[in-house]
Design a protein around this motif. Structure first.
Motif, PDB file in Angstrom:
ATOM      1  N   PHE A  77       0.497  -1.050   0.206  1.00  0.00           N
ATOM      2  CA  PHE A  77       0.072  -0.023  -0.143  1.00  0.00           C
ATOM      3  C   PHE A  77       1.251   1.670   0.197  1.00  0.00           C
ATOM      4  CE2 PHE A  77      -1.938  -3.387   3.067  1.00  0.00           C
ATOM      5  CZ  PHE A  77      -3.342  -3.101   2.382  1.00  0.00           C
ATOM      6  N   CYS A  78       0.824   2.002  -0.735  1.00  0.00           N
ATOM      7  CA  CYS A  78       1.002   3.799  -0.575  1.00  0.00           C
ATOM      8  C   CYS A  78       0.606   4.491  -0.447  1.00  0.00           C
ATOM      9  CB  CYS A  78       1.750   3.906  -2.089  1.00  0.00           C
ATOM     10  SG  CYS A  78       2.774   2.945  -2.673  1.00  0.00           S
ATOM     11  N   ALA A  79       0.670   5.554   0.576  1.00  0.00           N
ATOM     12  CA  ALA A  79      -0.281   6.192   0.583  1.00  0.00           C
ATOM     13  C   ALA A  79      -0.367   7.904  -0.529  1.00  0.00           C
ATOM     14  CB  ALA A  79       0.395   6.462   2.316  1.00  0.00           C
ATOM     15  N   MET A  80      -1.315   7.325  -1.328  1.00  0.00           N
ATOM     16  CA  MET A  80      -1.312   8.491  -1.812  1.00  0.00           C
ATOM     17  C   MET A  80      -2.021  10.281  -1.658  1.00  0.00           C
ATOM     18  SD  MET A  80      -1.794   6.279  -5.432  1.00  0.00           S
ATOM     19  CE  MET A  80      -0.693   4.695  -5.228  1.00  0.00           C
ATOM     20  N   GLU A  81      -1.995   9.819  -0.092  1.00  0.00           N
ATOM     21  CA  GLU A  81      -3.090  11.539   0.059  1.00  0.00           C
ATOM     22  C   GLU A  81      -2.669  11.392   1.139  1.00  0.00           C
ATOM     23  OE1 GLU A  81      -7.415  11.041  -2.016  1.00  0.00           O
ATOM     24  OE2 GLU A  81      -7.300   9.950  -0.741  1.00  0.00           O
ATOM     25  N   GLY A  82      -2.414  12.598   2.249  1.00  0.00           N
ATOM     26  CA  GLY A  82      -2.052  12.621   3.738  1.00  0.00           C
ATOM     27  C   GLY A  82      -0.747  12.354   3.560  1.00  0.00           C
ATOM     28  N   PRO A  83      -0.293  11.833   5.301  1.00  0.00           N
ATOM     29  CA  PRO A  83       0.773  11.712   5.695  1.00  0.00           C
ATOM     30  C   PRO A  83       1.529  10.575   4.414  1.00  0.00           C
ATOM     31  CG  PRO A  83      -0.405  11.938   6.923  1.00  0.00           C
ATOM     32  CD  PRO A  83      -1.262  11.803   6.384  1.00  0.00           C
ATOM     33  N   PRO A  84       2.547  10.891   4.244  1.00  0.00           N
ATOM     34  CA  PRO A  84       3.941   9.640   3.468  1.00  0.00           C
ATOM     35  C   PRO A  84       3.449   8.523   4.971  1.00  0.00           C
ATOM     36  CG  PRO A  84       5.163  11.280   4.118  1.00  0.00           C
ATOM     37  CD  PRO A  84       4.202  12.046   4.156  1.00  0.00           C
ATOM     38  N   MET A  85       3.931   6.985   3.743  1.00  0.00           N
ATOM     39  CA  MET A  85       3.574   6.102   3.904  1.00  0.00           C
ATOM     40  C   MET A  85       4.190   5.406   2.608  1.00  0.00           C
ATOM     41  SD  MET A  85       3.236   3.920   7.534  1.00  0.00           S
ATOM     42  CE  MET A  85       1.530   3.688   7.385  1.00  0.00           C
ATOM     43  N   ILE A  86       4.732   3.800   2.835  1.00  0.00           N
ATOM     44  CA  ILE A  86       4.561   2.782   2.789  1.00  0.00           C
ATOM     45  C   ILE A  86       4.282   1.779   3.178  1.00  0.00           C
ATOM     46  CG2 ILE A  86       5.626   1.036   0.886  1.00  0.00           C
ATOM     47  CD1 ILE A  86       7.295   4.110  -0.653  1.00  0.00           C
ATOM     48  N   LEU A  87       3.448   0.716   2.964  1.00  0.00           N
ATOM     49  CA  LEU A  87       3.380  -0.857   3.909  1.00  0.00           C
ATOM     50  C   LEU A  87       3.322  -2.149   2.795  1.00  0.00           C
ATOM     51  CD1 LEU A  87       2.171  -1.606   6.130  1.00  0.00           C
ATOM     52  CD2 LEU A  87      -0.158  -1.634   5.347  1.00  0.00           C
ATOM     53  N   ARG A  88       3.801  -2.741   3.653  1.00  0.00           N
ATOM     54  CA  ARG A  88       4.505  -4.130   3.019  1.00  0.00           C
ATOM     55  C   ARG A  88       3.670  -5.560   3.505  1.00  0.00           C
ATOM     56  NH1 ARG A  88       8.569  -0.824   0.932  1.00  0.00           N
ATOM     57  NH2 ARG A  88       8.200  -0.509  -1.314  1.00  0.00           N
ATOM     58  N   LEU A  89       2.769  -6.140   3.218  1.00  0.00           N
ATOM     59  CA  LEU A  89       2.516  -7.634   4.080  1.00  0.00           C
ATOM     60  C   LEU A  89       3.687  -8.701   3.297  1.00  0.00           C
ATOM     61  CD1 LEU A  89      -1.445  -6.342   4.161  1.00  0.00           C
ATOM     62  CD2 LEU A  89       0.982  -5.458   5.446  1.00  0.00           C
ATOM     63  N   TYR A  90       3.911  -9.274   4.012  1.00  0.00           N
ATOM     64  CA  TYR A  90       5.069 -10.130   3.846  1.00  0.00           C
ATOM     65  C   TYR A  90       4.789 -11.331   3.663  1.00  0.00           C
ATOM     66  CZ  TYR A  90       8.333  -6.830   1.876  1.00  0.00           C
ATOM     67  OH  TYR A  90       9.469  -5.490   1.814  1.00  0.00           O
ATOM     68  N   GLY A  91       4.404 -12.783   2.988  1.00  0.00           N
ATOM     69  CA  GLY A  91       4.140 -14.206   3.702  1.00  0.00           C
ATOM     70  C   GLY A  91       4.077 -14.832   2.987  1.00  0.00           C
ATOM     71  N   ASP A 126      -0.696 -15.495   4.452  1.00  0.00           N
ATOM     72  CA  ASP A 126      -0.863 -15.762   5.929  1.00  0.00           C
ATOM     73  C   ASP A 126       0.819 -15.008   5.905  1.00  0.00           C
ATOM     74  OD1 ASP A 126      -2.699 -17.411   6.940  1.00  0.00           O
ATOM     75  OD2 ASP A 126      -0.954 -19.428   6.051  1.00  0.00           O
ATOM     76  N   ILE A 127       0.421 -13.419   6.352  1.00  0.00           N
ATOM     77  CA  ILE A 127       1.053 -12.761   6.946  1.00  0.00           C
ATOM     78  C   ILE A 127       2.777 -13.197   7.605  1.00  0.00           C
ATOM     79  CG2 ILE A 127       1.983 -10.024   7.639  1.00  0.00           C
ATOM     80  CD1 ILE A 127      -1.140  -9.872   6.606  1.00  0.00           C
ATOM     81  N   ASP A 128       3.727 -12.713   7.673  1.00  0.00           N
ATOM     82  CA  ASP A 128       4.779 -13.226   8.686  1.00  0.00           C
ATOM     83  C   ASP A 128       5.585 -12.067   8.760  1.00  0.00           C
ATOM     84  OD1 ASP A 128       6.957 -13.459   6.130  1.00  0.00           O
ATOM     85  OD2 ASP A 128       6.455 -14.893   5.763  1.00  0.00           O
ATOM     86  N   LEU A 129       5.946 -11.337   8.025  1.00  0.00           N
ATOM     87  CA  LEU A 129       6.493  -9.919   8.001  1.00  0.00           C
ATOM     88  C   LEU A 129       5.710  -8.592   7.680  1.00  0.00           C
ATOM     89  CD1 LEU A 129       8.889  -7.973   9.033  1.00  0.00           C
ATOM     90  CD2 LEU A 129       9.839  -8.579   7.179  1.00  0.00           C
ATOM     91  N   VAL A 130       5.003  -7.536   8.484  1.00  0.00           N
ATOM     92  CA  VAL A 130       5.071  -6.079   7.977  1.00  0.00           C
ATOM     93  C   VAL A 130       5.855  -5.056   8.327  1.00  0.00           C
ATOM     94  CG1 VAL A 130       3.176  -4.997   8.821  1.00  0.00           C
ATOM     95  CG2 VAL A 130       2.720  -6.990   9.495  1.00  0.00           C
ATOM     96  N   GLN A 131       5.861  -4.768   7.179  1.00  0.00           N
ATOM     97  CA  GLN A 131       7.186  -3.337   6.771  1.00  0.00           C
ATOM     98  C   GLN A 131       6.156  -2.009   6.133  1.00  0.00           C
ATOM     99  OE1 GLN A 131      11.543  -3.812   5.839  1.00  0.00           O
ATOM    100  NE2 GLN A 131      10.812  -2.593   4.310  1.00  0.00           N
ATOM    101  N   THR A 132       6.737  -0.977   7.037  1.00  0.00           N
ATOM    102  CA  THR A 132       6.795  -0.037   6.938  1.00  0.00           C
ATOM    103  C   THR A 132       8.105   1.154   6.662  1.00  0.00           C
ATOM    104  OG1 THR A 132       6.689   1.302   8.904  1.00  0.00           O
ATOM    105  CG2 THR A 132       4.293   0.343   8.471  1.00  0.00           C
ATOM    106  N   SER A 133       7.604   1.827   5.253  1.00  0.00           N
ATOM    107  CA  SER A 133       9.232   3.041   5.684  1.00  0.00           C
ATOM    108  C   SER A 133       8.267   4.590   5.122  1.00  0.00           C
ATOM    109  CB  SER A 133       9.212   2.517   3.662  1.00  0.00           C
ATOM    110  OG  SER A 133       8.617   2.003   2.535  1.00  0.00           O
TER     111      SER A 133
END
Length: 184
Positions: A77-91, A126-133
């Protein structure tokens, strides 16, 4: 700075709920990497370590082939509105086929039994790692709405036309891997 988490907490769940698009990425060791955009209306976070999405007919079925052969899946997911953030769900992902009891149960439990024409399968992660950047490099975009194109296409094809399309375009990946779309 990237931060890693073992699961999705309430703050990250709220971030996901505000997004309008997500991307899936999958591959096998010997295949091309596939990245696909998806509308978040089809996504459900069903536990802190489980996400599902209702997969609708597309030009290919690469994710299904990659889940059958390898199972690695990332949702971004990428914030395209509001405060910037990228969120990845790995698994590890898997495909839940339409005719299965599990598909029907998930459809009724998480989608109120609403199955849009052209729904192909449910993808389970099945998510084994969540990472934000930071997401500082993601441009701002204004959300205008969902496109009616997929619904219009599906309605014009009808159920029989969609199945014919699946048999022609969705049974093997671009790298020749079987998708298992019609496996029992």
């Amino acid at each position: 700075m990237a931060k890693q988490f073992s699961s999705i907490d309430d703050r990250l769940r709220d971030f996901i709920a505000r997004q309008h698009i997500f991307f899936t990425a999958s591959a096998t060791a010997a295949s091309r990497v596939n990245i696909s955009p998806r509308e978040t209306l089809c996504l459900r976070i069903i536990s802190p370590n489980t996400a599902i999405y209702l997969d609708r007919t597309g030009s290919g079925n690469e994710t299904s082939a990659h889940m059958k052969a390898d199972g690695r899946l990332t949702i971004m997911f990428c914030a395209m509105e509001g405060p910037p953030m990228i969120l990845r769900l790995y698994g590890r992902g898997r495909i839940i086929r339409r005719p299965s009891p599990e598909y029907r149960e998930l459809l009724y439990t998480h989608y109120d039994g609403d199955e849009p024409l052209g729904a192909r399968q449910i993808v389970w992660l099945d998510i084994d790692l969540v990472q934000t950047s930071c997401g500082f490099g993601v441009p701002l975009f204004n959300y205008e709405g969902e496109r009616p194109s997929l619904d219009n296409w599906a309605n014009a094809k009808g159920p029989d036309g969609i199945e014919e399309y699946w048999r022609e375009k969705n049974t093997v990946s671009m790298d020749g891997l079987p998708t298992g779309l019609f496996d029992d």
